[in-house]
Design a protein around this motif. Structure first.
Motif, mmCIF file in Angstrom:
data_model
loop_
_atom_site.group_PDB
_atom_site.id
_atom_site.type_symbol
_atom_site.label_atom_id
_atom_site.label_comp_id
_atom_site.label_asym_id
_atom_site.label_seq_id
_atom_site.Cartn_x
_atom_site.Cartn_y
_atom_site.Cartn_z
ATOM 1 N N GLU A 29 0.826 -1.201 0.000
ATOM 2 C CA GLU A 29 0.000 0.000 0.000
ATOM 3 C C GLU A 29 0.869 1.264 0.000
ATOM 4 N N LEU A 30 1.960 1.239 0.777
ATOM 5 C CA LEU A 30 2.867 2.391 0.804
ATOM 6 C C LEU A 30 3.513 2.596 -0.576
ATOM 7 N N ALA A 31 3.874 1.508 -1.242
ATOM 8 C CA ALA A 31 4.484 1.613 -2.571
ATOM 9 C C ALA A 31 3.493 2.126 -3.606
ATOM 10 N N GLN A 32 2.234 1.783 -3.435
ATOM 11 C CA GLN A 32 1.206 2.257 -4.367
ATOM 12 C C GLN A 32 0.938 3.747 -4.214
ATOM 13 N N ASN A 33 1.114 4.261 -3.007
ATOM 14 C CA ASN A 33 0.771 5.662 -2.726
ATOM 15 C C ASN A 33 1.982 6.591 -2.684
ATOM 16 N N ASN A 34 3.182 6.034 -2.769
ATOM 17 C CA ASN A 34 4.392 6.845 -2.704
ATOM 18 C C ASN A 34 5.395 6.357 -3.738
ATOM 19 N N ARG A 35 6.266 7.269 -4.158
ATOM 20 C CA ARG A 35 7.385 6.846 -5.015
ATOM 21 C C ARG A 35 8.449 6.226 -4.113
ATOM 22 N N VAL A 36 8.714 4.952 -4.300
ATOM 23 C CA VAL A 36 9.726 4.244 -3.520
ATOM 24 C C VAL A 36 10.916 3.975 -4.425
ATOM 25 N N ASP A 37 12.101 4.353 -3.962
ATOM 26 C CA ASP A 37 13.309 4.119 -4.754
ATOM 27 C C ASP A 37 13.949 2.780 -4.402
ATOM 28 N N VAL A 38 14.110 2.524 -3.098
ATOM 29 C CA VAL A 38 14.758 1.291 -2.628
ATOM 30 C C VAL A 38 13.914 0.703 -1.499
ATOM 31 N N ALA A 39 13.803 -0.611 -1.480
ATOM 32 C CA ALA A 39 13.096 -1.303 -0.395
ATOM 33 C C ALA A 39 14.051 -2.287 0.274
ATOM 34 N N LEU A 40 14.109 -2.212 1.599
ATOM 35 C CA LEU A 40 14.814 -3.205 2.417
ATOM 36 C C LEU A 40 13.768 -4.188 2.905
ATOM 37 N N LEU A 41 13.894 -5.444 2.545
ATOM 38 C CA LEU A 41 12.787 -6.376 2.713
ATOM 39 C C LEU A 41 13.261 -7.662 3.390
ATOM 40 N N ASP A 42 12.644 -7.959 4.544
ATOM 41 C CA ASP A 42 12.937 -9.214 5.241
ATOM 42 C C ASP A 42 12.232 -10.363 4.519
ATOM 43 N N ILE A 43 12.957 -11.459 4.302
ATOM 44 C CA ILE A 43 12.359 -12.579 3.570
ATOM 45 C C ILE A 43 11.333 -13.314 4.421
ATOM 46 N N ARG A 44 11.670 -13.599 5.697
ATOM 47 C CA ARG A 44 10.773 -14.389 6.536
ATOM 48 C C ARG A 44 9.895 -13.474 7.369
ATOM 49 N N MET A 45 8.620 -13.403 7.007
ATOM 50 C CA MET A 45 7.658 -12.602 7.761
ATOM 51 C C MET A 45 6.384 -13.403 7.912
ATOM 52 N N LYS A 46 5.614 -13.078 8.930
ATOM 53 C CA LYS A 46 4.331 -13.739 9.133
ATOM 54 C C LYS A 46 3.363 -13.268 8.052
ATOM 55 N N GLY A 47 2.488 -14.154 7.672
ATOM 56 C CA GLY A 47 1.521 -13.796 6.644
ATOM 57 C C GLY A 47 2.175 -13.849 5.270
ATOM 58 N N MET A 48 2.230 -12.730 4.617
ATOM 59 C CA MET A 48 2.829 -12.643 3.288
ATOM 60 C C MET A 48 4.352 -12.699 3.404
ATOM 61 N N SER A 49 4.963 -13.622 2.695
ATOM 62 C CA SER A 49 6.413 -13.769 2.782
ATOM 63 C C SER A 49 7.125 -12.643 2.038
ATOM 64 N N GLY A 50 8.409 -12.509 2.314
ATOM 65 C CA GLY A 50 9.194 -11.484 1.643
ATOM 66 C C GLY A 50 9.270 -11.689 0.147
ATOM 67 N N ILE A 51 9.334 -12.965 -0.299
ATOM 68 C CA ILE A 51 9.372 -13.248 -1.730
ATOM 69 C C ILE A 51 8.072 -12.771 -2.399
ATOM 70 N N GLU A 52 6.936 -13.006 -1.728
ATOM 71 C CA GLU A 52 5.655 -12.544 -2.267
ATOM 72 C C GLU A 52 5.602 -11.023 -2.325
ATOM 73 N N VAL A 53 6.102 -10.374 -1.281
ATOM 74 C CA VAL A 53 6.117 -8.906 -1.258
ATOM 75 C C VAL A 53 7.019 -8.371 -2.369
ATOM 76 N N LEU A 54 8.185 -9.006 -2.564
ATOM 77 C CA LEU A 54 9.092 -8.612 -3.641
ATOM 78 C C LEU A 54 8.385 -8.659 -4.991
ATOM 79 N N GLU A 55 7.671 -9.741 -5.235
ATOM 80 C CA GLU A 55 6.970 -9.892 -6.516
ATOM 81 C C GLU A 55 5.914 -8.809 -6.701
ATOM 82 N N ARG A 56 5.171 -8.491 -5.634
ATOM 83 C CA ARG A 56 4.127 -7.472 -5.721
ATOM 84 C C ARG A 56 4.724 -6.070 -5.877
ATOM 85 N N LEU A 57 5.825 -5.818 -5.177
ATOM 86 C CA LEU A 57 6.473 -4.506 -5.317
ATOM 87 C C LEU A 57 6.951 -4.282 -6.753
ATOM 88 N N LYS A 58 7.506 -5.306 -7.367
ATOM 89 C CA LYS A 58 7.958 -5.189 -8.746
ATOM 90 C C LYS A 58 6.780 -5.004 -9.705
#
Length: 423
Positions: free
Chosen positions: A54-83
């Motif tokens: 949601e933050l990426a959709q509403n803001n211009r994000v240049d770089v994201a620091l992303l933890d791979i192991r998270m509860k719920g949506m995994s970091g790999i899933e978040v990476l795919e959605r951010l791209k």
């Protein structure tokens, strides 16, 4: 002691801070990274995947620091959605559980770096700085490329407009030539009448008959001048939304005058077949003459061997069945999307008996500056100008060609029933 006044520098455009998105479901790493980078970048913090997206959709994000192991949506899933939100976001993955599979997935989804927890501060700063630099450079390259494309487009339009203006100049030079003809006749007949009458105080019957015949001719020539000036004054207004004012056969006559003295005619045979029944065209008259002139000159120049070029017209009382037109090695139809396909329709064909157009060349002939001729025979803009003029008039343009048999360029235009102009 004199104190030098400091020079006033021109305002310097400040580059905006990059935006860093930190995504980690643990509060400790998020807060520590916030402390590390708060002076360097604009920060966005997210404790889970949906918030990060949601933050990426509403803001211009240049770089994201992303933890791979998270509860719920995994970091790999978040990476795919951010791209998916923005393919240009640079993403650095963080994990305390490095595996070959997660590395492979992250790289496949175009993560730019991979850092193990607990991370080294210098390594983290270097990774983020490098990612920011790549994003900034990529953005600048993209901006510069857009500016370059705009400049090239403006240059192309300017050159095309110059070529169109030159052709219009030739057309209006022909108008002046057309006016000079009847004006010369008028001037000559007036001189003859002056010589016949002289200082006579009395006119004989023969004198009156002589003057009457000459006045009849003068009246006819004056009418010709009025018709020519009215016709081209209406062209200069270039108001395509008005009802058409000029018959096609009159335009074809004017075009014939231009072509008969054109240097490209050389030893080629040329003929124009007027419409059996005149009709008016819903297009600026000068534009139509220019389009037909360009097509005719192109037909003359298709071969150095003498050949024939013919212009002929046809009127359709029904809309065209566009499903019959298929692009292929011998055919192309342009401007089907904006073609005003409503009767009555005028079809004007420029037909030549030249060598035809090779199938590999046909898709390129309407591109600006494309030419198979020598540099002295043109700029490669003629057919591109034809395409533009026909498109502006909501018309369509069809090309059919056969190797060894020649080509036919057919212009389809909205038309209207002919209405003779009253004096």
């Amino acid at each position: 002691m004199d104190i030098a006044t400091p020079a006033v520098d021109e305002p310097v455009r400040t580059r905006r801070k990059g935006t860093l998105l930190i995504v980690d479901d643990e509060d400790g790493p998020r807060q520590s990274l916030q402390v590390v980078f708060k002076e360097d970048y604009e920060l966005l913090l997210a404790g889970d995947g949906p918030t990060a997206i949601e933050l990426a959709q509403n803001n211009r994000v240049d770089v994201a620091l992303l933890d791979i192991r998270m509860k719920g949506m995994s970091g790999i899933e978040v990476l795919e959605r951010l791209k998916y939100v923005d393919p240009k976001i640079e993403v650095i993955m963080m994990t305390a559980f490095e595996t070959t599979e997660t590395m492979r997935q992250a790289l496949r989804l175009r993560a730019c770096d991979y850092i193990n927890k607990p991370f080294d501060l210098t390594t983290m700063r270097s990774a983020v700085a490098g990612a920011m630099q790549r994003r900034t450079l990529e953005s600048e390259i993209h901006t510069d490329a857009e500016k370059l494309q705009e400049l090239l487009s403006e240059l192309e339009d300017q050159k095309i407009e110059e070529q169109m203006s030159k052709t219009r100049g030739d057309i209006y030079a022909s108008i002046i030539h057309d006016l000079n003809g009847p004006l010369t006749v008028i001037s000559g007949f007036v001189q003859l009448m002056n010589q016949r009458i002289g200082n006579s105080t009395r006119l004989e019957v023969e004198d009156l008959q002589f003057i009457k015949e000459r006045l009849t001719t003068i009246t006819r020539q004056v009418t010709n001048c009025i018709q020519i000036t009215r016709r081209y004054l209406s062209f200069l207004r270039r108001q395509n939304d008005e009802a058409p004012k000029v018959g096609v056969n009159e335009l074809l006559t004017d075009l014939s005058h231009l072509i008969r003295v054109h240097p490209s005619l050389q030893e080629n045979q040329f003929s124009i077949q007027p419409l059996p029944q005149n009709i008016m065209v819903r297009m600026n008259g000068t534009d139509l003459i220019q389009a037909l002139l360009n097509l005719t000159v192109n037909a003359f120049q298709c071969s150095s061997e003498p050949h024939s070029v013919t212009i002929e017209g046809r009127v359709f009382g029904e809309a065209l069945d566009l499903t019959l037109f298929k692009d292929g090695p011998q055919d192309r139809l342009l401007n089907m999307e904006s073609f005003l396909n409503a009767p009555p329709l005028l079809a004007l064909c420029v037909r030549d008996t030249g060598p035809g157009i090779p199938s590999e060349v046909l898709p390129k002939i309407f591109q600006p500056y494309f030419t198979t001729k020598g540099s002295k025979q043109g700029t490669g803009l003629g057919l591109n100008i034809v395409h533009r003029l026909i498109k502006e008039a909501s018309g369509a343009l069809h090309v059919h060609t056969e190797q060894g048999k020649g080509s036919i360029f057919t212009v389809y235009l909205p038309a209207a029933p002919f209405a003779a102009r009253t004096a």
